[in-house]
Design an enzyme around this catalytic site. Structure first.
Site, mmCIF file in Angstrom:
data_model
loop_
_atom_site.group_PDB
_atom_site.id
_atom_site.type_symbol
_atom_site.label_atom_id
_atom_site.label_comp_id
_atom_site.label_asym_id
_atom_site.label_seq_id
_atom_site.Cartn_x
_atom_site.Cartn_y
_atom_site.Cartn_z
ATOM 1 N N GLY A 8 62.444 -15.634 34.270
ATOM 2 C CA GLY A 8 62.980 -16.045 32.975
ATOM 3 C C GLY A 8 64.145 -15.178 32.570
ATOM 4 O O GLY A 8 64.767 -14.531 33.420
ATOM 5 N N THR B 238 63.433 -17.868 40.262
ATOM 6 C CA THR B 238 63.278 -16.538 40.858
ATOM 7 C C THR B 238 61.887 -16.425 41.432
ATOM 8 O O THR B 238 60.921 -16.819 40.781
ATOM 9 C CB THR B 238 63.418 -15.464 39.752
ATOM 10 N N VAL C 15 73.097 -7.636 36.144
ATOM 11 C CA VAL C 15 71.832 -7.511 36.860
ATOM 12 C C VAL C 15 70.720 -7.857 35.880
ATOM 13 O O VAL C 15 70.737 -7.413 34.729
ATOM 14 C CB VAL C 15 71.642 -6.068 37.398
ATOM 15 N N GLY C 16 69.765 -8.651 36.331
ATOM 16 C CA GLY C 16 68.652 -9.028 35.468
ATOM 17 C C GLY C 16 67.438 -8.147 35.681
ATOM 18 O O GLY C 16 67.536 -7.014 36.180
ATOM 19 N N ASP C 17 66.285 -8.663 35.325
ATOM 20 C CA ASP C 17 65.039 -7.903 35.429
ATOM 21 C C ASP C 17 64.491 -7.836 36.850
ATOM 22 O O ASP C 17 63.748 -6.915 37.202
ATOM 23 C CB ASP C 17 63.962 -8.540 34.539
ATOM 24 N N GLY D 137 66.091 -12.381 32.036
ATOM 25 C CA GLY D 137 65.877 -10.997 32.437
ATOM 26 C C GLY D 137 66.130 -9.989 31.340
ATOM 27 O O GLY D 137 65.449 -8.965 31.253
#
Ligand code: ASP
Length: 333
Positions: A245, A193, A222-224, A247
């Site tokens: 990393g 990312t 959905v991640g961070d 999330g």
């Protein structure tokens, strides 16, 4: 400013402050110490800091944007656009690994020096989610658009539908389907990312973060990365932070916001990144099973980097060089 300082001082002693560890220690030592004195050299010449080795070409693109008159926001957007356009990158943009149903879905956010922010989540078939996030910020009264709504907004803003499908990503997905094991753990070798922080020649800060997220994630996950305060946070008075990393661990601890708040209370960028990794350790008994890395920049142009595991790298364009560095880490395995 006086009122804000008074609040900060009060909050640290009443428990509203961000808690134990470096924040409390620094506060006890320094009172309310917001370190904003600019390092004139960096301040005047700009700086770009981004996650992983893939940050090198992104930093170059950001630098070019600065040289052609762009501000920190333009630098951040153009920088990560370069990574998004690289379809051989398996964790950013339309070349990224798909979800467990075979669809590549993209998350991105952007934040400028005035505190404005935009974000898109679960976006499909658009090449530059970070630019759509910028349009959300600039052209709508909202901060976040998701899924079909984000896609329709992108089309209405002139972003073309892009039906690119990466053969390599699809091959990896078909291989994964043989076991279909849902393992929400990001291997330390398996993420790229891009989170990018830019400081322009005015000393203003902005940032962007963009990803295809965790490989073979559940559909809709959905991640961070597109979450303001999770994968990215910018406060032009203090500094900026970004992450890569797992999330989920970053979201649970408001990671990038925590890093910036630690700097607000007087921590150096390095101490602030360490504080946020410590917080993940405190809140996750399984912290050794995943990777998270943080990057931070303060207004003085100092930088910090820290991760759970060795292997997290970052790219720094500063004072004429653009180089990859290894981050320090909590564990030394
Ligand atoms: N932080 C990203 C996510 O959880 C993944 C990564 O950095 O590799 O979606």
């Amino acid at each position: 400013m006086t009122n804000r300082r008074k609040f900060l001082k009060a909050s640290a002693f009443t428990g509203i402050g961000l808690g134990a560890g470096v924040l409390t220690r620094l506060f006890a030592q320094n009172g309310s110490a917001v370190r904003t004195a600019p390092n004139s050299e960096v301040f005047k010449s700009g700086l770009v800091l981004s996650t992983w080795d893939a940050g090198i070409p992104a930093n170059e693109a950001a630098w070019k944007a600065m040289e052609s008159g762009g501000n920190a926001l333009d630098m951040a957007e153009k920088g990560v656009n370069d990574t998004e356009a690289n379809f051989s990158n398996l964790t950013v943009g339309l070349g990224g690994f798909p979800d467990r149903d075979g669809h590549t879905t993209l998350d991105a956010c952007i934040m400028d020096s005035t505190g404005n922010a935009g974000s898109v989540m679960f976006l499909e078939h658009i090449k530059h989610p970070a630019s759509v996030a910028r349009r959300v910020m600039e052209k709508t009264p909202h901060v976040i658009l998701v899924g079909e709504g984000a896609y329709q907004f992108a089309l209405s803003e002139g972003f073309p539908h892009d039906s690119y499908v990466s053969e390599e990503s699809q091959k990896a997905w078909k291989e994964w389907l043989k076991t279909s094991q849902y393992k929400p753990i990001i291997n330390i070798e398996n993420h790229d990312t891009i989170g990018l922080i830019a400081m322009d020649t005015q000393g203003d800060l902005a940032g962007a973060c963009t990803t295809s997220g965790m490989a073979f994630k559940m559909r809709g996950r959905v991640g961070d990365s597109p979450i303001i305060g999770g994968g990215l946070y910018v406060d032009n008075e203090v500094g900026a932070a970004t992450s890569s990393g797992l999330g989920e661990a970053v979201i649970r601890t408001c990671g990038s916001f925590l890093v910036v708040e630690a700097m607000r209370h007087g921590a150096s960028p390095q101490e602030a990144c360490e504080e946020a990794i410590q917080r993940i350790k405190m809140k996750h008994t399984n912290y050794k099973d995943f990777q998270v890395g943080y990057l931070a920049v303060n207004k003085a142009g100092e930088i910090g980097a820290y991760a759970i595991h060795p292997g997290f790298t970052y790219s720094l364009h500063k004072l004429g060089t653009n180089k990859v560095y290894k981050s320090a880490s909590l564990l030394d395995n």
